[in-house]
Design a protein around this motif. Structure first.
Motif, mmCIF file in Angstrom:
data_model
loop_
_atom_site.group_PDB
_atom_site.id
_atom_site.type_symbol
_atom_site.label_atom_id
_atom_site.label_comp_id
_atom_site.label_asym_id
_atom_site.label_seq_id
_atom_site.Cartn_x
_atom_site.Cartn_y
_atom_site.Cartn_z
ATOM 1 N N UNK A 1 -13.353 -11.064 1.011
ATOM 2 C CA UNK A 1 -13.137 -9.647 0.787
ATOM 3 C C UNK A 1 -11.659 -9.323 0.952
ATOM 4 N N UNK A 2 -11.182 -8.386 0.138
ATOM 5 C CA UNK A 2 -9.790 -7.939 0.185
ATOM 6 C C UNK A 2 -9.768 -6.447 0.488
ATOM 7 N N UNK A 3 -8.935 -6.063 1.457
ATOM 8 C CA UNK A 3 -8.726 -4.648 1.744
ATOM 9 C C UNK A 3 -7.243 -4.351 1.561
ATOM 10 N N UNK A 4 -6.942 -3.427 0.655
ATOM 11 C CA UNK A 4 -5.563 -3.050 0.363
ATOM 12 C C UNK A 4 -5.076 -2.001 1.350
ATOM 13 N N UNK A 5 -3.779 -2.077 1.704
ATOM 14 C CA UNK A 5 -3.169 -1.097 2.594
ATOM 15 C C UNK A 5 -1.676 -1.000 2.278
ATOM 16 N N UNK A 6 -0.933 -0.157 3.042
ATOM 17 C CA UNK A 6 0.518 -0.047 2.914
ATOM 18 C C UNK A 6 0.900 0.498 1.538
ATOM 19 N N UNK A 7 0.440 1.707 1.229
ATOM 20 C CA UNK A 7 0.625 2.307 -0.087
ATOM 21 C C UNK A 7 1.862 3.195 -0.136
ATOM 22 N N UNK A 8 2.587 3.118 -1.242
ATOM 23 C CA UNK A 8 3.735 3.997 -1.442
ATOM 24 C C UNK A 8 3.262 5.432 -1.664
ATOM 25 N N UNK A 9 3.953 6.405 -1.061
ATOM 26 C CA UNK A 9 3.583 7.813 -1.280
ATOM 27 C C UNK A 9 3.755 8.264 -2.725
#
Length: 311
Positions: free
Chosen positions: A263-271
Motif C-alpha cells: 500500500x502507498x500513502x501520499x503526503x507532503x503536498x504543495x499548497x
C-alpha cells in the motif's frame, strides 16, 4: 501498529494541513515513535488520541525547517507532561548541534535525559521486536528514509498436541516453540513447526521524504506493508520536481510498484494544488493510482492501521 498523520503539507502550513510529522503508535508497549517534527506538531497532538507522554523515539529525515521547527517546543512541553522518560532522537549530522543551540539561546533546560544519535546508512535502532534502518535519499541537503521492520512471530504453540505425543515439558518446549527440530530420548524426531500455528509476518513501515525518485527508495521500501512517500508535485510539474529534488505523485507510485509494496500513502503536498487551481490534489491521486492502484492520499489527523500478515 497505527499511523497518525500530524502534518501533510510541504514547506509551509495551510489552513487544512500542518507541516511534516507522523506518529507511529505501538499500543502493545504503550509507546509512540515520531517521524519528523515540523512546527506546531505538539498542537496537532492535542487534536488526536496520540499521547505526548508516550513518545520515546523521534526519527528526523533531514534538517529543513518544515521537518524540525517543532522539535524544541515539543521537547520542552514533554518535560511538563507528568514523569518524563528518556527520549532518543535520530537524525543527520548537525541535529545535535541544532538542539544544543536552541537550548542555549532559549535558556531551556530539560529535566529528563535526551540522547541524540547521528545516523549512518544501515541499522539505527534494534531491539527484540523491531529493527529501524535508514538509507540516503536524493535531496538538496542530506536526507534519509526510514524503515521499521517488525520481527516475525511464531504461531501459537499447540501444547495439547505436544502432551498427546508424550513430549516431556521443559527446555524442549522452548526449542519447539521456536520451530526447531528436536530429537527426543526415545529417538523420535519432532519438527517444532508441526506443533505451531502459522507464522505471523512482521509488519514493515517505510517513510520516504524529502526526495526525488531514486533507486534507494525502492530498496528501502521492498515488500513494505505501508509505504509513506512524499508527493510534493503533480506529474505535469515534473521539471520543477527534478529541479527542487522532490517527487511527483507518479514518482511515488513508481517507487511503490518497483518495491512490491502492499500500500502507498501520499503526503507532503504543495499548497499550489489547493481547490480552485487548474490542478488539484485529486489529480495527483488519480495519476498515482493509474500506476499503483493501492494508493491513498493522507490528510491531517488521518489514522491508518497496519494489519498483520499470516504466512
Amino acid at each position: 501498529m497505527q499511523i497518525t498523520f500530524l502534518g501533510t503539507s510541504s514547506g509551509v502550513p495551510t489552513r487544512a494541513r500542518n507541516v511534516s510529522s507522523i506518529a507511529l503508535n505501538l499500543p502493545q508497549r504503550a509507546e509512540v515513535w515520531l517521524f519528523d517534527c515540523g512546527e506546531a506538531t505538539q498542537h496537532q497532538l492535542l487534536r488526536c488520541d496520540v499521547k505526548i507522554s508516550q513518545i520515546r523515539r523521534i526519527f528526523v529525515t533531514h534538517l529543513h525547517g518544515d521537518h524540525i521547527f517543532g522539535l524544541m517546543g515539543l521537547l520542552a512541553t514533554y518535560g511538563m507532561a507528568g514523569s518524563p522518560d528518556r527520549i532518543d532522537i535520530y537524525g543527520p549530522k548537525g541535529l545535535d548541534e541544532y538542539l544544543r543551540a536552541c537550548q542555549k539561546y532559549s535558556y531551556t533546560h530539560f529535566n529528563y535525559p535526551i540522547k541524540v544519535h547521528t545516523i549512518e546508512p544501515g541499522v539505527v535502532h534494534q531491539e527484540a521486536d523491531f529493527t529501524v534502518t535508514c538509507i540516503p535519499l536524493k535531496h538538496k541537503v542530506p536526507a534519509y528514509g526510514y524503515r521499521v521492520s517488525e520481527t516475525d512471530k511464531s504461531g501459537r504453540f499447540n501444547l495439547e498436541k505436544a502432551k498427546e505425543l508424550g513430549i516431556p515439558s521443559g527446555p524442549i518446549y522452548g526449542k519447539l516453540k521456536n520451530g526447531e527440530v528436536v530429537t527426543l530420548a526415545d529417538g523420535r524426531v519432532i519438527n517444532g513447526r508441526d506443533l505451531c500455528g502459522e507464522t505471523e509476518i512482521g509488519r514493515k513501515f517505510v517513510y520516504c521524504t524529502d526526495t526525488v525518485f531514486c533507486e534507494n527508495s525502492i530498496e528501502l521500501a521492498a515488500d513494505a506493508d505501508v509505504l509513506i512517500h512524499e508527493s510534493t508535485f503533480a506529474h505535469e510539474d515534473a521539471e520543477m520536481a527534478f529541479d527542487r529534488l522532490h517527487s511527483t505523485s507518479t514518482m511515488a507510485a513508481q517507487v511503490a510498484l518497483g518495491a512490491g509494496a502492499k500500500e502507498l500513502i501520499l503526503t507532503h503536498f504543495s499548497p499550489r494544488y489547493a481547490p480552485g487551481n487548474p490542478i488539484v490534489l485529486d489529480d495527483l491521486l488519480q495519476a498515482a493510482r493509474a500506476i499503483f492502484p493501492q494508493t491513498k492520499m493522507a490528510y491531517d489527523l488521518m489514522t491508518h492501521e497496519i494489519a498483520r500478515r499470516i504466512n
